[in-house]
Motif scaffolding. Structure first.
Motif, PDB file in Angstrom:
ATOM      1  N   MET A  10       9.141   2.812  -7.024  1.00 41.74           N
ATOM      2  CA  MET A  10       8.244   3.842  -6.487  1.00 41.74           C
ATOM      3  C   MET A  10       8.768   5.239  -6.810  1.00 41.74           C
ATOM      4  O   MET A  10       8.012   6.137  -7.173  1.00 41.74           O
ATOM      5  N   MET A  11      10.071   5.424  -6.680  1.00 36.13           N
ATOM      6  CA  MET A  11      10.655   6.742  -6.977  1.00 36.13           C
ATOM      7  C   MET A  11      10.399   7.118  -8.443  1.00 36.13           C
ATOM      8  O   MET A  11      10.079   8.273  -8.745  1.00 36.13           O
ATOM      9  N   ARG A  12      10.543   6.150  -9.329  1.00 38.61           N
ATOM     10  CA  ARG A  12      10.301   6.451 -10.754  1.00 38.61           C
ATOM     11  C   ARG A  12       8.836   6.787 -10.976  1.00 38.61           C
ATOM     12  O   ARG A  12       8.493   7.736 -11.682  1.00 38.61           O
ATOM     13  N   GLU A  13       7.973   6.014 -10.334  1.00 37.40           N
ATOM     14  CA  GLU A  13       6.534   6.210 -10.504  1.00 37.40           C
ATOM     15  C   GLU A  13       6.088   7.573  -9.934  1.00 37.40           C
ATOM     16  O   GLU A  13       5.146   8.195 -10.429  1.00 37.40           O
ATOM     17  N   LEU A  14       6.784   8.031  -8.894  1.00 38.07           N
ATOM     18  CA  LEU A  14       6.390   9.301  -8.262  1.00 38.07           C
ATOM     19  C   LEU A  14       6.809  10.529  -9.069  1.00 38.07           C
ATOM     20  O   LEU A  14       6.290  11.619  -8.859  1.00 38.07           O
ATOM     21  N   LYS A  15       7.747  10.316  -9.996  1.00 39.06           N
ATOM     22  CA  LYS A  15       8.346  11.479 -10.714  1.00 39.06           C
ATOM     23  C   LYS A  15       7.324  12.457 -11.284  1.00 39.06           C
ATOM     24  O   LYS A  15       7.398  13.654 -11.013  1.00 39.06           O
ATOM     25  N   LEU A  25       0.813  -1.223   0.000  1.00 41.00           N
ATOM     26  CA  LEU A  25       0.000   0.000   0.000  1.00 41.00           C
ATOM     27  C   LEU A  25       0.849   1.277   0.000  1.00 41.00           C
ATOM     28  O   LEU A  25       0.307   2.371  -0.172  1.00 41.00           O
ATOM     29  N   VAL A  26       2.146   1.112   0.203  1.00 41.61           N
ATOM     30  CA  VAL A  26       3.009   2.296   0.373  1.00 41.61           C
ATOM     31  C   VAL A  26       3.076   3.183  -0.891  1.00 41.61           C
ATOM     32  O   VAL A  26       2.927   4.409  -0.787  1.00 41.61           O
ATOM     33  N   PRO A  27       3.244   2.596  -2.103  1.00 45.30           N
ATOM     34  CA  PRO A  27       3.315   3.476  -3.282  1.00 45.30           C
ATOM     35  C   PRO A  27       2.034   4.293  -3.502  1.00 45.30           C
ATOM     36  O   PRO A  27       2.107   5.489  -3.800  1.00 45.30           O
ATOM     37  N   ALA A  28       0.868   3.667  -3.328  1.00 47.18           N
ATOM     38  CA  ALA A  28      -0.396   4.396  -3.562  1.00 47.18           C
ATOM     39  C   ALA A  28      -0.549   5.538  -2.571  1.00 47.18           C
ATOM     40  O   ALA A  28      -0.915   6.657  -2.948  1.00 47.18           O
ATOM     41  N   LEU A  29      -0.237   5.268  -1.316  1.00 46.14           N
ATOM     42  CA  LEU A  29      -0.376   6.326  -0.313  1.00 46.14           C
ATOM     43  C   LEU A  29       0.673   7.426  -0.526  1.00 46.14           C
ATOM     44  O   LEU A  29       0.398   8.609  -0.285  1.00 46.14           O
TER      45      LEU A  29
END
Ligand code: PEP
Ligand code: MN
Length: 345
Positions: free
Chosen positions: A323-328, A280-284
């Motif tokens: 996650m870092m890439r997805e958050l960019k 659940l960490v990436p979505a939050l």
């Protein structure tokens, strides 16, 4: 009321302001920083007359009435966001801040691997507890000073800033020697002896919301630290206890927007303790960026299955990288919004 004194005012001029405040029946609470003196006046009296009288004094820069019970940390006191600088990074500034690392410092290899891993993915701070507040006295309690030394080694190798927890007022000085940011855990949010001690250091403090604390209580705790002399406070939402059992805690994501309205202090989100589940960490985290948190503090472990604490909520290195890439793109949007806010402010 909060009264800011002009730079270079003399001792006698400052004392004269304090006397004037006391004459109006208010209790004086002065914060003497290296550069500036700010005085808080608490009590009931004729506010309007007192403000008028103070503003007429040449050494007074500004005198404002603050209706919120938390004074120094309220938006009424300062409208623009405070930047808290640690290891050359501004938290609450134009850069989205990522703090990452294991729940606990376990051994040299584990913390160095964590540090190199999260630095390579763009984190600015390494997290890792050397003093651990564990529910069971039989669980791993942390490496204490040895752990702090390992964090220092990790900093020397990577240049990352260090954030680590201090659990007791007796340890503030020692932990402040090693840490760029002192983390105050949820369980200690209302440890008033600790909060007062934190006022004596100039090290930035990250105050995590208590398990059953309201937003107002979090702000009152921040006020303790600031009123005792340390303006460098960062807040952190990490989930609160509710009837819901699907997640370890219930993330009050709205708290971030509420805090951004009520206070000028930077606000971080901890999606790891808020959920207790790595899936659940990436979505939050995306939600945290979107709602305007100043940064995230995320648990990452080189081998989550073997972690001595909080393995279930820790991301592996590849998961953190993904996650870092997805958050960019979310962070790009966040930056554009910050610039827009700065222009319209
Ligand atoms: C932690 O950050 O590892 C921790 C113990 O967090 P909290 O105080 O929010 O439970
Ligand atoms: Mn943890």
């Amino acid at each position: 009321m909060i009264i800011s004194i002009k730079l270079h005012a003399t001792r006698a001029e400052i004392d004269a302001v304090c006397e004037r405040i006391a004459d109006f029946g208010y209790k004086v609470h002065s914060i003497e920083g290296e550069e500036r003196v700010v005085i808080g006046a608490v009590g009931t009296g004729d506010v309007t007359a007192c403000l008028e009288s103070l503003e007429a004094m040449p050494q007074v820069e500004k005198a404002v009435r603050i209706s919120a019970p938390y004074k120094f940390v309220s938006r009424e006191f300062r409208d623009s966001k405070t930047r808290v600088r640690a290891n050359g990074v501004d938290i609450g500034g134009d850069e989205f801040v990522m703090m990452a690392g294991p729940c606990s410092v376990e051994n040299e290899r584990q913390i160095l691997e964590s540090a190199h891993g999260v630095a390579a993915q763009g984190a600015q701070f390494l997290r890792g507890g050397a003093f651990k507040p564990r529910t069971s006295p039989y669980d791993f309690q942390g490496m204490e000073r040895e752990g702090l030394k390992l964090l220092r080694k990790a900093q020397e190798e990577t240049g990352l800033g260090i954030i680590t927890e201090v659990m007791s007022d007796r340890d503030v000085e020692m932990v402040a020697e090693y840490a760029d940011i002192l983390q105050i855990g949820a369980r200690n949010m209302q440890n008033f002896a600790l909060l007062k001690e934190l006022g004596k250091t100039s090290r930035p403090v990250m105050l995590k919301r208590g398990l059953s604390s309201t937003i107002k209580e979090l702000l009152m705790s921040a006020e303790y630290v600031v009123a005792h002399g340390n303006p460098n406070v960062i807040l952190c939402e990490r989930g609160i206890r509710t009837f819901e059992t699907a997640t370890r805690n219930t993330c009050d994501i709205t708290a971030i927007a509420v805090l951004n309205e009520l206070t000028h202090l930077p606000v971080m989100l901890d999606p790891s303790h808020a959920t207790g589940k790595r899936s659940l960490v990436p979505a939050l985290s995306r939600a945290g960026v979107a709602i305007g948190a100043d940064g995230l503090i995320v648990e990452v472990h080189p081998n989550p299955e073997k972690a001595m604490s909080d393995g279930a909520q820790s991301l592996s290195m590849p998961q953190f990288g993904a996650m870092m890439r997805e958050l960019k793109p979310y962070v790009e949007l966040w930056k554009a919004t910050r610039v827009e806010e700065a222009v319209t402010a």
